[in-house]
Motif scaffolding. Structure first.
Motif, mmCIF file in Angstrom:
data_model
loop_
_atom_site.group_PDB
_atom_site.id
_atom_site.type_symbol
_atom_site.label_atom_id
_atom_site.label_comp_id
_atom_site.label_asym_id
_atom_site.label_seq_id
_atom_site.Cartn_x
_atom_site.Cartn_y
_atom_site.Cartn_z
ATOM 1 N N GLU A 39 0.811 -1.208 0.000
ATOM 2 C CA GLU A 39 0.000 0.000 0.000
ATOM 3 C C GLU A 39 0.852 1.268 0.000
ATOM 4 N N ASN A 40 0.218 2.340 -0.426
ATOM 5 C CA ASN A 40 0.823 3.659 -0.393
ATOM 6 C C ASN A 40 -0.091 4.573 0.399
ATOM 7 N N ASP A 41 0.484 5.473 1.157
ATOM 8 C CA ASP A 41 -0.277 6.460 1.919
ATOM 9 C C ASP A 41 -0.782 7.515 0.942
ATOM 10 N N CYS A 42 -2.067 7.474 0.627
ATOM 11 C CA CYS A 42 -2.646 8.386 -0.376
ATOM 12 C C CYS A 42 -3.895 9.057 0.181
ATOM 13 N N PRO A 43 -3.747 10.091 1.005
ATOM 14 C CA PRO A 43 -4.924 10.745 1.572
ATOM 15 C C PRO A 43 -5.846 11.348 0.516
ATOM 16 N N ALA A 44 -5.306 11.708 -0.641
ATOM 17 C CA ALA A 44 -6.133 12.309 -1.697
ATOM 18 C C ALA A 44 -7.208 11.339 -2.184
ATOM 19 N N VAL A 45 -6.953 10.031 -2.055
ATOM 20 C CA VAL A 45 -7.949 9.047 -2.442
ATOM 21 C C VAL A 45 -8.516 8.319 -1.224
ATOM 22 N N GLY A 46 -8.306 8.878 -0.044
ATOM 23 C CA GLY A 46 -8.907 8.356 1.178
ATOM 24 C C GLY A 46 -8.181 7.200 1.832
ATOM 25 N N PHE A 47 -6.914 6.964 1.494
ATOM 26 C CA PHE A 47 -6.174 5.850 2.097
ATOM 27 C C PHE A 47 -5.029 6.390 2.933
ATOM 28 N N ARG A 48 -5.078 6.147 4.255
ATOM 29 C CA ARG A 48 -4.064 6.697 5.151
ATOM 30 C C ARG A 48 -3.410 5.628 6.004
ATOM 31 N N ARG A 49 -3.052 4.513 5.460
ATOM 32 C CA ARG A 49 -2.351 3.486 6.223
ATOM 33 C C ARG A 49 -0.970 3.326 5.621
ATOM 34 N N ASN A 50 0.039 3.241 6.468
ATOM 35 C CA ASN A 50 1.380 3.025 5.950
ATOM 36 C C ASN A 50 1.919 1.696 6.460
ATOM 37 N N SER A 51 3.095 1.318 5.980
ATOM 38 C CA SER A 51 3.652 0.002 6.306
ATOM 39 C C SER A 51 3.925 -0.184 7.786
ATOM 40 N N ARG A 52 4.332 0.881 8.470
ATOM 41 C CA ARG A 52 4.574 0.750 9.909
ATOM 42 C C ARG A 52 3.270 0.467 10.641
ATOM 43 N N GLN A 53 2.170 1.105 10.226
ATOM 44 C CA GLN A 53 0.870 0.834 10.838
ATOM 45 C C GLN A 53 0.439 -0.604 10.551
ATOM 46 N N THR A 54 0.686 -1.061 9.328
ATOM 47 C CA THR A 54 0.343 -2.427 8.963
ATOM 48 C C THR A 54 1.111 -3.408 9.833
ATOM 49 N N ALA A 55 2.413 -3.177 10.006
ATOM 50 C CA ALA A 55 3.231 -4.072 10.823
ATOM 51 C C ALA A 55 2.715 -4.111 12.251
ATOM 52 N N CYS A 56 2.378 -2.968 12.802
ATOM 53 C CA CYS A 56 1.855 -2.922 14.166
ATOM 54 C C CYS A 56 0.519 -3.635 14.246
ATOM 55 N N HIS A 57 -0.324 -3.425 13.246
ATOM 56 C CA HIS A 57 -1.640 -4.063 13.229
ATOM 57 C C HIS A 57 -1.502 -5.578 13.162
ATOM 58 N N LEU A 58 -0.595 -6.064 12.337
ATOM 59 C CA LEU A 58 -0.410 -7.490 12.180
ATOM 60 C C LEU A 58 0.341 -8.108 13.351
ATOM 61 N N ASN A 60 3.472 -8.563 13.406
ATOM 62 C CA ASN A 60 4.370 -9.512 12.776
ATOM 63 C C ASN A 60 5.405 -8.766 11.943
ATOM 64 N N VAL A 61 6.320 -9.517 11.371
ATOM 65 C CA VAL A 61 7.310 -8.953 10.465
ATOM 66 C C VAL A 61 6.561 -8.413 9.247
ATOM 67 N N CYS A 62 6.913 -7.230 8.799
ATOM 68 C CA CYS A 62 6.247 -6.656 7.643
ATOM 69 C C CYS A 62 7.272 -5.921 6.791
ATOM 70 N N PHE A 63 7.070 -5.956 5.491
ATOM 71 C CA PHE A 63 7.949 -5.292 4.543
ATOM 72 C C PHE A 63 7.118 -4.503 3.562
ATOM 73 N N LYS A 64 7.699 -3.447 3.034
ATOM 74 C CA LYS A 64 7.071 -2.709 1.937
ATOM 75 C C LYS A 64 7.837 -3.083 0.676
ATOM 76 N N ALA A 65 7.102 -3.630 -0.282
ATOM 77 C CA ALA A 65 7.667 -4.003 -1.571
ATOM 78 C C ALA A 65 6.536 -4.037 -2.589
ATOM 79 N N PHE A 66 6.876 -3.955 -3.831
ATOM 80 C CA PHE A 66 5.923 -4.024 -4.932
ATOM 81 C C PHE A 66 4.957 -2.837 -4.977
ATOM 82 N N VAL A 91 12.838 -2.838 -1.449
ATOM 83 C CA VAL A 91 12.242 -3.599 -0.354
ATOM 84 C C VAL A 91 12.647 -2.908 0.941
ATOM 85 N N ALA A 92 11.660 -2.428 1.698
ATOM 86 C CA ALA A 92 11.928 -1.781 2.982
ATOM 87 C C ALA A 92 11.410 -2.675 4.098
ATOM 88 N N GLY A 93 12.173 -2.768 5.176
ATOM 89 C CA GLY A 93 11.768 -3.576 6.317
ATOM 90 C C GLY A 93 12.828 -3.546 7.389
#
Length: 192
Positions: A39-58, A60-66, A91-93
């Motif tokens: 995912e990408n943080d795109c408030p202009a289209v209503g999406f405000r989640r970033n990889s760090r939030q995803t990792a915390c939510h899960l 678990n280990v999380c990476f940003k890729a693709f 690949v970020a992690g």
């Protein structure tokens, strides 16, 4: 190599120790998880989640890729390892050992993996940054990651990017017909 074949190849290598010293990680990744955030943080289209939030939510280990490659490039432009003009995917992690598995997946899919740093630095591969969807090789992708300036991408994304995409897709073209124009537009925002 297609996505499903690359995933199978990478999973097999991880399960059978193909990534030296990663057996504990392989067991962890064998559980149902979502270790890759695209995912990408795109408030202009209503999406405000970033990889760090995803990792915390899960939890678990999380990476940003693709997230910084267009679907057309991902599905059509992969090349075998060692070929010239191979595109790169950052690949970020935070887990250095586990990052090697994700980078192996990127390689198996036909792209050069580039270390994009930590999850905290993954903003450097978000929309409108110099490494985002520009179809660069490894060297230029790394240059783009290093050249990113915090706050600049948001300004581009919410003005020039939005306007440019609106024009490119105004007549509902087939994506393959505008891929080169999208790459040229993205590169124009942050010339390297």
């Amino acid at each position: 190599m297609g996505l499903s074949a690359a995933l199978k190849n990478t999973a097999t290598r991880a399960q059978h120790g193909g990534f030296a010293g990663r057996s504990a990680l392989s067991q962890r990744l064998a559980r149902p998880t979502t270790p890759l955030g695209t995912e990408n943080d795109c408030p202009a289209v209503g999406f405000r989640r970033n990889s760090r939030q995803t990792a915390c939510h899960l939890g678990n280990v999380c990476f940003k890729a693709f997230n910084s490659i267009m679907y057309y490039a991902l599905s059509e432009l992969g090349k075998p390892e060692g070929e010239t003009d191979r595109l790169a995917i950052p690949v970020a992690g935070d887990d250095v050992r586990a990052k090697q598995i994700v980078m192996g997946l990127v390689n198996d899919m036909g792209f050069d993996p580039v270390d994009g740093g930590s999850l905290a630095e993954s903003w450097r591969q978000q929309p409108s940054t110099p490494a985002y969807c520009c179809d660069y090789g490894a060297e230029k992708t790394l240059e783009g990651i290093k050249a990113a300036v915090r706050g600049k991408a948001e300004q581009i994304r919410d003005t020039e990017w939005r306007e440019g995409y609106g024009k490119l897709f105004a007549n509902n073209p087939a994506y393959a017909d505008v891929h080169a124009d999208i790459i040229a537009m993205n590169r124009s925002f942050n010339p390297l």
